[in-house]
Design a protein around this motif. Sequence first.
Motif, PDB file in Angstrom:
ATOM      1  N   ASP A   1      56.838  68.140  14.160  1.00  0.00           N
ATOM      2  CA  ASP A   1      57.812  69.082  14.716  1.00  0.00           C
ATOM      3  C   ASP A   1      58.256  70.092  13.662  1.00  0.00           C
ATOM      4  OD1 ASP A   1      57.791  67.943  17.244  1.00  0.00           O
ATOM      5  OD2 ASP A   1      59.360  66.486  16.747  1.00  0.00           O
TER       6      ASP A   1
ATOM      7  N   LEU B   1      55.949  62.120  13.625  1.00  0.00           N
ATOM      8  CA  LEU B   1      56.245  63.061  14.707  1.00  0.00           C
ATOM      9  C   LEU B   1      57.262  64.112  14.256  1.00  0.00           C
ATOM     10  CD1 LEU B   1      56.484  60.603  17.744  1.00  0.00           C
ATOM     11  CD2 LEU B   1      54.524  61.973  17.012  1.00  0.00           C
ATOM     12  N   GLU B   2      58.251  63.685  13.476  1.00  0.00           N
ATOM     13  CA  GLU B   2      59.229  64.640  12.964  1.00  0.00           C
ATOM     14  C   GLU B   2      58.569  65.642  12.017  1.00  0.00           C
ATOM     15  OE1 GLU B   2      62.329  62.350  11.219  1.00  0.00           O
ATOM     16  OE2 GLU B   2      63.077  61.578  13.143  1.00  0.00           O
TER      17      GLU B   2
ATOM     18  N   LYS C   1      50.830  68.255  19.159  1.00  0.00           N
ATOM     19  CA  LYS C   1      51.298  66.983  18.606  1.00  0.00           C
ATOM     20  C   LYS C   1      50.554  65.814  19.242  1.00  0.00           C
ATOM     21  CE  LYS C   1      55.559  65.923  19.500  1.00  0.00           C
ATOM     22  NZ  LYS C   1      57.038  65.970  19.454  1.00  0.00           N
TER      23      LYS C   1
ATOM     24  N   GLY D   1      56.134  72.994  13.342  1.00  0.00           N
ATOM     25  CA  GLY D   1      56.101  73.862  14.520  1.00  0.00           C
ATOM     26  C   GLY D   1      55.035  73.521  15.539  1.00  0.00           C
ATOM     27  N   SER D   2      54.603  72.272  15.575  1.00  0.00           N
ATOM     28  CA  SER D   2      53.573  71.867  16.543  1.00  0.00           C
ATOM     29  C   SER D   2      54.151  71.836  17.949  1.00  0.00           C
ATOM     30  CB  SER D   2      53.030  70.476  16.197  1.00  0.00           C
ATOM     31  OG  SER D   2      52.437  70.470  14.919  1.00  0.00           O
ATOM     32  N   SER D   3      53.357  72.302  18.895  1.00  0.00           N
ATOM     33  CA  SER D   3      53.749  72.186  20.304  1.00  0.00           C
ATOM     34  C   SER D   3      53.519  70.760  20.780  1.00  0.00           C
ATOM     35  CB  SER D   3      52.948  73.165  21.156  1.00  0.00           C
ATOM     36  OG  SER D   3      51.567  72.822  21.122  1.00  0.00           O
ATOM     37  N   SER D   4      53.984  70.459  21.978  1.00  0.00           N
ATOM     38  CA  SER D   4      53.796  69.108  22.526  1.00  0.00           C
ATOM     39  C   SER D   4      52.319  68.767  22.650  1.00  0.00           C
ATOM     40  CB  SER D   4      54.479  68.998  23.903  1.00  0.00           C
ATOM     41  OG  SER D   4      55.866  69.169  23.769  1.00  0.00           O
TER      42      SER D   4
END
Length: 295
Positions: free
Chosen positions: A197, A193-194, A206, A200-203
């Motif tokens: 992030d 997940l880090e 992700k 630059g992935s959005s929620s």
Amino acid sequence: MDWLWKFPSMDEDMLRALKKSVDEGFRTFTRGYGSSIETLFSPLQSFLIWAERLMTGMPWPLVIAIIGAIAWLATRSWRIVVGCIVTLLLIGYFDMWEDTMKTVSMIFVCTVLSIAVGLPIGIAMSRSDRMQKIVNPILDVMQTMPSFVYLIPVVMLLGIGRVPGVIAVVIYALPPMIRLTNLGIRMVDRDVLEAADAFGSSSWQKLRNVQLPLALPTIMAGINQTIMMALAMVVIASMIGVQGLGQPVLKAIANQYFTLGVFNGLAIVGIAIIFDRISQAYGLRLQKHREVVHG
């Protein structure tokens, strides 16, 4: 000293008045909104009728070929494919084909509904601890409530028929889908997940590209358990008009027809084994794929 042996309880008249007020309130709600609720579920009835006509109207060799193809694509195992085909041939040979197709269509509808309802709730639970604290007690009640109790409010609202039965089955089979979706997403490695992030992935990106694919084996386990619990409700749901293998079993119980009950019970077991082996093998393949790609 009688209070040591007799638990203090509500006065009988008060308890009777409480039960009566709750029953009258629910009856009033049913009379006022029953028709509107029935109209709300009319698309579900159409979906159920379509699925049943599709399964019962399709030539049996085509049904077996489709199920065999699905088994092969999901498992890549000839043993499972042959087992599925032999099970279906035996079910048809003992004159239980039509009832089996009705049961399969009902399980298909219940599974689709459980996924459509359970997946978003599980995702919401995984993203919010507060949501998880609210939903978990509701799921505990749903899983521990005796299955016969589900039939009472559903029948009072919608009467006897296939739609009330499907709703009761979905309520009974829904919790594993929600719990395992929540669990699968929460178990995704934080390092992954880090990394998402950092790119630059959005929620939403992700969730769609990272969390759901990695949680898919666990979600498949939830689907497997949902199917198994739905099949476990087949006989109970037949009490309120759901057609399929449950009705002959219910008839066998009422009239003490041993062979009828055993044959149809074994057919339910056979269908359960087919669904279980296919979904478990597919989940295992997904797990191995995840280990290869991300290991």
